[in-house]
Scaffold this motif. Structure first.
Motif, mmCIF file in Angstrom:
data_model
loop_
_atom_site.group_PDB
_atom_site.id
_atom_site.type_symbol
_atom_site.label_atom_id
_atom_site.label_comp_id
_atom_site.label_asym_id
_atom_site.label_seq_id
_atom_site.Cartn_x
_atom_site.Cartn_y
_atom_site.Cartn_z
ATOM 1 N N THR A 153 6.664 14.195 -14.135
ATOM 2 C CA THR A 153 6.189 13.072 -14.943
ATOM 3 C C THR A 153 7.334 12.238 -15.519
ATOM 4 O OG1 THR A 153 6.119 14.320 -17.026
ATOM 5 C CG2 THR A 153 4.158 14.414 -15.600
ATOM 6 N N PRO A 154 7.022 10.995 -15.941
ATOM 7 C CA PRO A 154 8.050 10.090 -16.442
ATOM 8 C C PRO A 154 8.185 10.066 -17.955
ATOM 9 C CG PRO A 154 6.062 8.852 -16.023
ATOM 10 C CD PRO A 154 5.748 10.289 -15.710
ATOM 11 N N VAL A 206 -8.722 15.947 -16.443
ATOM 12 C CA VAL A 206 -9.919 15.255 -16.936
ATOM 13 C C VAL A 206 -9.574 13.857 -17.433
ATOM 14 C CG1 VAL A 206 -11.732 15.278 -18.692
ATOM 15 C CG2 VAL A 206 -11.133 17.396 -17.489
ATOM 16 N N GLU A 207 -8.522 13.744 -18.237
ATOM 17 C CA GLU A 207 -8.205 12.433 -18.804
ATOM 18 C C GLU A 207 -7.654 11.488 -17.745
ATOM 19 O OE1 GLU A 207 -7.816 13.065 -23.488
ATOM 20 O OE2 GLU A 207 -5.888 13.156 -22.448
ATOM 21 N N SER A 208 -6.931 12.023 -16.774
ATOM 22 C CA SER A 208 -6.469 11.177 -15.681
ATOM 23 C C SER A 208 -7.646 10.617 -14.896
ATOM 24 C CB SER A 208 -5.551 11.980 -14.754
ATOM 25 O OG SER A 208 -5.271 11.277 -13.575
ATOM 26 N N PRO A 219 0.364 -6.580 -14.347
ATOM 27 C CA PRO A 219 1.261 -7.182 -15.342
ATOM 28 C C PRO A 219 2.714 -6.958 -14.944
ATOM 29 C CG PRO A 219 0.452 -5.079 -16.139
ATOM 30 C CD PRO A 219 -0.256 -5.343 -14.825
ATOM 31 N N ALA A 220 3.585 -7.739 -15.521
ATOM 32 C CA ALA A 220 5.021 -7.571 -15.289
ATOM 33 C C ALA A 220 5.727 -7.568 -16.644
ATOM 34 C CB ALA A 220 5.565 -8.680 -14.400
ATOM 35 N N PRO A 221 6.533 -6.555 -16.955
ATOM 36 C CA PRO A 221 6.765 -5.375 -16.125
ATOM 37 C C PRO A 221 5.550 -4.452 -16.131
ATOM 38 C CG PRO A 221 7.837 -5.077 -18.234
ATOM 39 C CD PRO A 221 7.306 -6.489 -18.222
ATOM 40 N N LEU A 222 5.430 -3.633 -15.104
ATOM 41 C CA LEU A 222 4.318 -2.708 -14.997
ATOM 42 C C LEU A 222 4.453 -1.616 -16.046
ATOM 43 C CD1 LEU A 222 1.890 -2.220 -13.057
ATOM 44 C CD2 LEU A 222 3.335 -0.559 -11.877
ATOM 45 N N PRO A 223 3.375 -1.307 -16.788
ATOM 46 C CA PRO A 223 3.462 -0.188 -17.735
ATOM 47 C C PRO A 223 3.802 1.116 -17.020
ATOM 48 C CG PRO A 223 1.426 -1.447 -18.049
ATOM 49 C CD PRO A 223 2.046 -1.937 -16.780
ATOM 50 N N VAL A 224 4.361 2.052 -17.767
ATOM 51 C CA VAL A 224 4.675 3.345 -17.180
ATOM 52 C C VAL A 224 3.386 4.040 -16.732
ATOM 53 C CG1 VAL A 224 5.639 5.630 -17.627
ATOM 54 C CG2 VAL A 224 6.796 3.595 -18.492
ATOM 55 N N PHE A 225 2.364 3.980 -17.566
ATOM 56 C CA PHE A 225 1.071 4.569 -17.231
ATOM 57 C C PHE A 225 0.084 3.445 -16.949
ATOM 58 C CE2 PHE A 225 3.231 7.650 -19.955
ATOM 59 C CZ PHE A 225 3.250 8.737 -19.087
ATOM 60 N N THR A 226 -0.570 3.505 -15.795
ATOM 61 C CA THR A 226 -1.314 2.350 -15.303
ATOM 62 C C THR A 226 -2.821 2.569 -15.238
ATOM 63 O OG1 THR A 226 -0.919 3.088 -13.026
ATOM 64 C CG2 THR A 226 0.658 1.528 -13.972
ATOM 65 N N SER A 276 1.021 9.154 -13.452
ATOM 66 C CA SER A 276 0.842 7.737 -13.140
ATOM 67 C C SER A 276 -0.253 7.091 -13.981
ATOM 68 C CB SER A 276 0.495 7.575 -11.652
ATOM 69 O OG SER A 276 1.547 8.034 -10.840
ATOM 70 N N THR A 277 -1.339 7.816 -14.224
ATOM 71 C CA THR A 277 -2.466 7.212 -14.940
ATOM 72 C C THR A 277 -2.282 7.218 -16.448
ATOM 73 O OG1 THR A 277 -3.632 9.322 -15.085
ATOM 74 C CG2 THR A 277 -4.057 7.982 -13.142
ATOM 75 N N GLY A 278 -1.700 8.296 -16.969
ATOM 76 C CA GLY A 278 -1.654 8.517 -18.405
ATOM 77 C C GLY A 278 -2.820 9.389 -18.854
ATOM 78 N N THR A 279 -2.785 9.785 -20.116
ATOM 79 C CA THR A 279 -3.871 10.549 -20.744
ATOM 80 C C THR A 279 -4.474 9.687 -21.843
ATOM 81 O OG1 THR A 279 -2.212 11.586 -22.173
ATOM 82 C CG2 THR A 279 -2.872 12.796 -20.196
ATOM 83 N N HIS A 280 -5.500 10.209 -22.527
ATOM 84 C CA HIS A 280 -6.082 9.351 -23.562
ATOM 85 C C HIS A 280 -6.491 10.109 -24.826
ATOM 86 C CE1 HIS A 280 -10.181 10.227 -21.936
ATOM 87 N NE2 HIS A 280 -9.705 9.915 -20.737
ATOM 88 N N LEU A 281 -7.764 10.267 -25.137
ATOM 89 C CA LEU A 281 -8.181 10.582 -26.501
ATOM 90 C C LEU A 281 -7.789 11.987 -26.966
ATOM 91 C CD1 LEU A 281 -11.701 8.884 -26.577
ATOM 92 C CD2 LEU A 281 -9.526 8.009 -27.456
ATOM 93 N N CYS A 282 -7.891 12.989 -26.109
ATOM 94 C CA CYS A 282 -7.487 14.344 -26.540
ATOM 95 C C CYS A 282 -6.043 14.340 -27.007
ATOM 96 C CB CYS A 282 -7.653 15.339 -25.403
ATOM 97 S SG CYS A 282 -9.354 15.669 -24.910
#
Length: 413
Positions: A153-154, A206-208, A219-226, A276-282
């Motif tokens: 991961t980044p 699950v969050e991905s 967008p530019a620049p592209l966010p790390v998590f997309t 690549s996607t990121g996580t969220h609420l948890c």
């Protein structure tokens, strides 16, 4: 251009150029490390010092003509000031490759040592997204726990006493050059560590898989998590398959080699997905929960997972995706799956591996919940990926249900 589902399905993957997985994968280390340099700083979890598997690994590197300096002064949760000595060691040694062997804290420490060795401090210059100016010192990552996915991961996370919450540094340049995942390193991991890291890996899947889609406008620049990612969805589902069936086995039968293999693979796949996607609420809620209770990261994300799933069930699109995750978790035909059944299975897994059921169980009080909701809302990178509109009211509602152990879909309890 027609606005259809196919046109909206976008994807990005940022992964190590080489990933090796499986029992015996550690034998690849002399070759892959030598590709990046000959002066090796090995950033190692303290509990590995003196173990046969670490001696074997270091001996193999030195036999290949590599110089190895072991640094094992790694503090859990990674306070930012503990990195100074490690960076000084790396510079004095003139390390041209960093080898990370350990759990999430060791791998994140190695990422930041490699960053600061290349560009200098202070570390807070890089807090946030896309602030690392370029490639860091090459990093080879070898996880010894199955959960964080940090080897692919980044992102790296530190504790900064000047901040209320842990701080993340996110950049594609933090993705390791090589990931070597050998389940042999996870044998003997304590049951609680297996449980907390493993349930966190399931949260990643699950969050991905349920993340909000950010495309097709780039967008530019592209966010790390997309956000939702057509390239990572299969990895998330496969991670759920492995973890749903084998995580309880690994917790209760720690010497089971098949279970360790499957959970390590599930963790790796979860990392590939959320990297690549990121996580969220948890995750957004766990950071303040962990800061207040001093409980492990995976315990917090795992505790929150049923209540976040319960909230997502109000979203029609999320219901279908939750059902698909449930089919993977239980290895059942899609026609038999449902979001409610997925929620029931997650609740069951938590009970099987000992995840506390409520926020009251880990010492929080009702008066602390509004502050947690406010702090969670400040994790803008995380809440932006949620498939529901984030608000203080929404987060507080999740927390209140988690405090009382009250799922709205009571039929699954």
């Amino acid at each position: 251009m027609p606005d259809d589902t196919a046109a909206a399905a976008v994807g990005t993957l940022r992964l190590p150029p080489r990933i090796h997985f499986g029992y015996g994968a550690r034998r690849q280390l002399p070759e892959v490390v030598r590709l990046h340099g000959r002066r090796v700083l090995a950033v190692v979890d303290p509990f590995l010092v003196g173990t046969p598997i670490l001696r074997e690994t270091v001996d193999a590197l030195t036999a290949a003509g590599l110089g190895v300096l072991v640094h094992s002064d790694i503090t859990p949760e990674l306070p930012v000031d503990t990195l100074d000595a490690a960076v000084a060691t790396a510079r004095d040694y003139r390390a041209d490759v960093v080898l990370a062997i350990g759990g999430g804290s060791a791998l994140d420490a190695a990422k930041l040592i490699a960053l600061l060795s290349a560009y200098g401090g202070p570390l807070h210059r890089y807090y946030g997204e896309n602030l690392v100016p370029g490639p860091i010192v090459p990093l080879v990552a070898v996880p010894t726990t199955a959960g964080t996915g940090s080897e692919v991961t980044p992102v790296a996370v530190v504790s900064d006493p000047a901040r209320e919450l842990k701080v993340g540094i996110s950049s594609p340049f933090l993705v390791p050059s090589v990931a070597v995942v050998d389940p042999e390193f996870t044998l003997g991991t304590p049951a609680t560590v297996t449980a907390w890291s493993g349930i966190d890996a399931l949260v990643h899947a699950v969050e991905s898989y349920t993340a909000k889609p950010f495309g097709p406008d780039w967008p530019a620049p592209l966010p790390v998590f997309t956000g939702r990612n057509v390239l990572s969805e299969s990895a998330a589902l496969e991670a759920a398959t492995r973890l749903g069936q084998w995580l309880p086995v690994a917790v209760h039968r720690p010497g089971d080699r098949r279970a360790r293999h499957e959970v390590a693979l599930g963790s790796l796949l979860g990392g590939i997905a959320f990297g690549s996607t990121g996580t969220h609420l948890c995750h957004a809620l766990q950071y303040p929960i962990g800061a207040l209770t001093k409980t492990p990261h995976g315990l917090g994300t795992g505790l929150m997972l049923p209540y976040v799933i319960d909230t997502l069930m109000a979203q029609p699109d999320a219901v279908a995706r939750l059902a698909a995750l449930g089919a993977a978790l239980e290895a059942i035909p899609p026609a038999e799956a449902s979001a409610a059944r997925t929620l029931a299975r997650v609740v069951e897994i938590n009970r099987e591996i000992g995840v506390p059921e409520t926020l009251a169980d880990i010492g929080l009080t009702p008066g602390q919940l509004p502050q947690i909701a406010e702090l969670g809302l400040r994790s803008t990178r995380l809440v932006a990926a949620a498939p529901v509109e984030p608000s203080h009211e929404l987060l507080l509602g999740i927390l209140e249900r988690a405090y009382h152990g009250a799922l709205e879909n009571r039929s699954v309890r």
